[in-house]
Design a protein around this motif. Sequence first.
Motif, short mmCIF file in Angstrom:
data_model
loop_
_atom_site.label_atom_id
_atom_site.label_comp_id
_atom_site.label_asym_id
_atom_site.label_seq_id
_atom_site.Cartn_x
_atom_site.Cartn_y
_atom_site.Cartn_z
N GLU A 36 0.80 -1.25 0.00
CA GLU A 36 0.00 0.00 0.00
C GLU A 36 0.82 1.29 0.00
O GLU A 36 0.56 2.18 -0.82
CB GLU A 36 -1.01 0.03 1.17
N PRO A 37 1.83 1.41 0.91
CA PRO A 37 2.60 2.67 0.88
C PRO A 37 3.36 2.86 -0.44
O PRO A 37 3.49 4.00 -0.91
CB PRO A 37 3.60 2.52 2.04
N ILE A 53 3.90 5.78 -5.51
CA ILE A 53 3.94 5.78 -6.99
C ILE A 53 2.91 6.77 -7.53
O ILE A 53 3.23 7.64 -8.34
CB ILE A 53 3.65 4.37 -7.56
N ASN A 54 1.69 6.66 -7.04
CA ASN A 54 0.62 7.54 -7.54
C ASN A 54 0.86 9.01 -7.22
O ASN A 54 0.41 9.88 -7.95
CB ASN A 54 -0.74 7.09 -7.00
N HIS A 55 1.60 9.25 -6.16
CA HIS A 55 1.91 10.62 -5.77
C HIS A 55 2.83 11.30 -6.80
O HIS A 55 2.75 12.51 -7.02
CB HIS A 55 2.57 10.63 -4.39
N SER A 57 5.45 8.85 -17.28
CA SER A 57 6.39 8.23 -16.35
C SER A 57 6.72 6.79 -16.73
O SER A 57 5.86 6.06 -17.21
CB SER A 57 5.78 8.19 -14.94
N LYS A 58 7.97 6.43 -16.49
CA LYS A 58 8.38 5.04 -16.61
C LYS A 58 8.85 4.59 -15.25
O LYS A 58 9.77 5.17 -14.68
CB LYS A 58 9.49 4.92 -17.65
N ASN A 114 2.20 -5.74 -11.48
CA ASN A 114 1.10 -4.91 -11.97
C ASN A 114 1.42 -3.44 -12.24
O ASN A 114 0.70 -2.80 -12.99
CB ASN A 114 -0.09 -4.99 -11.00
N PHE A 115 2.50 -2.94 -11.65
CA PHE A 115 2.73 -1.49 -11.78
C PHE A 115 4.12 -1.11 -12.30
O PHE A 115 4.31 -0.01 -12.80
CB PHE A 115 2.44 -0.79 -10.45
#
Length: 227
Positions: A65-66, A71-73, A79-80, A122-123
């Motif tokens: 979660e953190p 990442i989303n921040h 972005s790569k 996934n990310f």
Amino acid sequence: MKIDILTLFPEFFENLKDFSIIGRAIYEKKISINTTNIRDFSKNKHKKVDDYPFGGGPGMVMKPEPIFDAINHVKNKSSKLIYLSPQGKVLNQGLASELALEKHLILLCGHYEGIDNRIIDNFVDEEISIGDYVLTGGEIPAMVLIDCITRLIPGVLSSEASFMDESHYDRLLEYPQYTRPRDFMGLEVPDILLSGDHERIHQWRKEQALMITKAKRPDILKKNKKT
Ligand code: 4HQ
């Protein structure tokens, strides 16, 4: 080029701006480097970012979660996201020159036994390794990557040095270099370098680069033949 680093140890990167070439690249706004502390995104009251591995075994795993929130921040459309890990593609000059074309890199640094694999699957866009050995964290690999990419960004090196990078010396090991004094404890500099004959010096350096590569790293020559 913008570089965001996601890490539990942002202090690692504090001195980057003081290193000569990287420092100048930052000052001249050829690159910008920002660190984000993954711990700041822990919602746990003790700011916990790791936990025991499911299935048992030694060490701790970084919670998803953190990392996801960090990442989303920082991410945007261009972005790569790179995760530094021994399981990644091994960094070489070719990979570095591809990465140097990116607008925004996010470097995710893992610690402990690594990160929850759902983040990787996934990310993460690309997993990169700096070599086949095991380190304690991804911070040093991230610094290696930053150093290697920065010198490939247009305007960071002198035009002469960038030209050398793209010439036929490139992909070979470097030719031997000498500076003053001409005679160091009876050890002399090769005569040709003092001849002033630039054509012959160029030829000699090319031969030396080839010989040195053959003797010390024959694997590099074999790789280049294929490409
Ligand atoms: N690690 N190239 C384990 C590396 C490494 C490497 C980074 C150790 C990730 C969790 N990273 N952590 N070699 O050894 O990139």
